[in-house]
Enzyme design. Structure first.
Site, PDB file in Angstrom:
ATOM      1  N   PRO A  90     -22.436  52.293 -54.448  1.00  0.00           N
ATOM      2  CG  PRO A  90     -21.882  53.481 -52.514  1.00  0.00           C
ATOM      3  CD  PRO A  90     -22.032  53.633 -53.996  1.00  0.00           C
ATOM      4  CB  ALA A  92     -25.995  46.943 -48.235  1.00  0.00           C
ATOM      5  CB  SER A 119     -21.680  48.462 -49.797  1.00  0.00           C
ATOM      6  OG  SER A 119     -22.209  48.709 -48.505  1.00  0.00           O
ATOM      7  CE1 TYR A 142     -23.568  53.820 -45.145  1.00  0.00           C
ATOM      8  CE2 TYR A 142     -23.227  51.506 -45.683  1.00  0.00           C
ATOM      9  CZ  TYR A 142     -23.905  52.697 -45.865  1.00  0.00           C
ATOM     10  OH  TYR A 142     -24.931  52.762 -46.780  1.00  0.00           O
ATOM     11  CB  THR A 168     -21.684  56.790 -46.779  1.00  0.00           C
ATOM     12  OG1 THR A 168     -21.445  56.213 -48.071  1.00  0.00           O
ATOM     13  CG2 THR A 168     -23.133  57.214 -46.679  1.00  0.00           C
ATOM     14  CE  LYS A 245     -23.667  57.088 -52.236  1.00  0.00           C
ATOM     15  NZ  LYS A 245     -24.753  57.008 -51.243  1.00  0.00           N
ATOM     16  CG  HIS A 269     -28.359  56.676 -48.274  1.00  0.00           C
ATOM     17  ND1 HIS A 269     -27.105  56.781 -47.727  1.00  0.00           N
ATOM     18  CD2 HIS A 269     -28.636  55.346 -48.289  1.00  0.00           C
ATOM     19  CE1 HIS A 269     -26.663  55.579 -47.401  1.00  0.00           C
ATOM     20  NE2 HIS A 269     -27.568  54.688 -47.750  1.00  0.00           N
ATOM     21  CG  ASP A 300     -26.129  58.880 -55.122  1.00  0.00           C
ATOM     22  OD1 ASP A 300     -26.836  59.781 -54.623  1.00  0.00           O
ATOM     23  OD2 ASP A 300     -25.486  58.089 -54.418  1.00  0.00           O
ATOM     24  CB  SER A 301     -30.449  60.199 -55.272  1.00  0.00           C
ATOM     25  OG  SER A 301     -29.571  59.894 -54.201  1.00  0.00           O
ATOM     26  CB  VAL A 303     -29.316  58.161 -62.038  1.00  0.00           C
ATOM     27  CG1 VAL A 303     -28.790  57.954 -63.453  1.00  0.00           C
ATOM     28  CG2 VAL A 303     -28.853  59.498 -61.474  1.00  0.00           C
ATOM     29  NE  ARG A 304     -34.823  54.357 -60.625  1.00  0.00           N
ATOM     30  CZ  ARG A 304     -34.086  54.684 -59.563  1.00  0.00           C
ATOM     31  NH1 ARG A 304     -32.809  55.048 -59.732  1.00  0.00           N
ATOM     32  NH2 ARG A 304     -34.582  54.632 -58.353  1.00  0.00           N
ATOM     33  N   GLY A 323     -27.417  53.192 -59.359  1.00  0.00           N
ATOM     34  CA  GLY A 323     -27.696  52.197 -58.338  1.00  0.00           C
ATOM     35  C   GLY A 323     -28.752  51.183 -58.693  1.00  0.00           C
TER      36      GLY A 323
END
Length: 373
Positions: A90, A92, A119, A142, A168, A245, A269, A300-301, A303-304, A323
């Protein structure tokens, strides 16, 4: 500040050969303050850097003589088969990146056979995004000051046909994102929080030197207190699969499992909240060990690449949220760019599975990992 012109959908100025290539393409077309808004973290960006460094330290021990020629990438998340153990994270205000925004990225996810997580702060309404894709849409919530508005968002997500809910829990306040403050970042008039009522949305568009208008807006709209009782209310409010999350401490993961959630997402995040939190790759094995097979554990966070997805699986994750690379791809080429990125992700993952002797993502979860090379 306005959203910069983009190549027509279906076109890419160059032919990327890895997910990393999309970042350079995006930087060429995005206003500097939009690049900073998406790529930056909170504070001095210690956690942002730690996410990448921790993944880079994870070495996966390949198996040989496995007889694997064409590994499968398909997996099951939340009881549903899909093409990869991946979902679009997600994120924004995607019309900051491309005028087609969330509907384009959701359509690309559907074509790739992976879920799209929408989101609360989408720049397109829930109903439009769900209608734009043939694939599953998970709605990310949220927690808002107005409980009636929370209930309305849940009703809309159910009515639109969302396949899961993701709450989240790591944003009691927005982390201090210094790039945005230095830029006096504000949303351009054409980009709105489409799922929220008008009124206070004006706060997100009022630029002030030294202040992030987005932070002012979220401070006015988001509830500063979220408790386990609120999670229990939410669990009782929906029969859809429920994900939490923002989990880093294994004790919170266990408590979430006790509360009846279906999955947790180990997340800081993307380094955008508490600057000083550990990297998700560091905490993932502890969370997996704490909950066992009671619930699914996603991450997550940072990851490429498909290699990072493989690393996460080897560390015990059942799935991965991707993301920023997909935002870069959206900026570079709209839906076509996002589809190209997801195609490359599948190639990278399949290559990693082949080289580590795994016939499918399930076998990757049984690989050994080493830290430090």
């Amino acid at each position: 500040m306005t959203v910069a012109p983009r190549p027509a959908d279906g076109q890419l100025d160059q032919s990327p050969v890895s997910l990393a290539d999309f970042a350079d393409l995006a930087r060429e077309v995005l206003p500097a303050e939009v690049w900073d808004f998406v790529s930056g973290g909170s504070g001095v960006e210690t956690t942002l850097a730690a996410n990448r460094a921790a993944l880079d330290r994870v070495a996966v021990l390949p198996r040989v003589l496995a007889g694997v020629e064409q590994p499968r990438t398909d997996a099951v998340l939340l009881g549903r088969a899909q093409s990869m153990p991946v979902a679009v994270a997600p994120m924004a205000y995607q019309r900051l990146l491309h005028p087609d925004g969330e509907p384009a990225l959701a359509a690309a996810a559907g074509a790739a056979g992976v879920p799209y997580v929408l989101s609360t702060l989408s720049s397109a309404p829930i109903e439009e995004v769900v209608a734009a894709t043939d694939g599953p849409v998970w709605f990310q919530l949220y927690w808002l000051r107005d409980r009636a508005l929370v209930a309305d968002l849940l009703d809309r997500a159910h009515a639109a046909g969302c396949a899961a809910l993701m709450v989240t829990v790591d944003v009691p306040v927005l982390g201090r994102r210094l790039r945005d403050a230095r830029n006096g970042f504000a949303l351009p008039p054409e980009v709105i929080a489409a799922n929220l009522p008008g009124g206070r949305d004006d706060l997100a568009h009022a630029g002030t030197p030294g202040v992030s208008a987005v932070a002012v807006h979220t401070g006015a709209v988001f509830a500063p207190v979220l408790t386990w009782a609120d999670l229990a209310w939410l669990r009782g409010r929906t029969r859809l699969p429920l994900l939490v999350k923002g989990i880093l401490d294994p004790r919170d993961a266990v408590r979430a499992a006790d509360a009846g959630v279906d999955a947790v997402v180990v997340s800081n995040h993307g380094g955008r909240q508490f600057d000083g939190a550990p990297a998700t790759a560091t905490m993932l094995p502890e969370v997996v060990a704490a909950v066992g097979d009671r619930i699914e554990v996603l991450v997550d966070s940072g990851v490429r690449s498909g290699t990072d997805v493989l690393r996460a699986l080897a560390l015990g994750a059942t799935g991965v949220l991707l993301g920023r690379p997909l935002l870069w791809a959206l900026a570079a080429g709209g839906r076509a760019g996002a589809q190209a990125a997801l195609d490359l992700l599948a190639v990278e993952l399949r290559d990693g599975l082949t080289l580590t002797g795994c016939a499918d993502p399930g076998q990757a979860r049984r690989l050994r990992t080493l830290t430090g090379g």
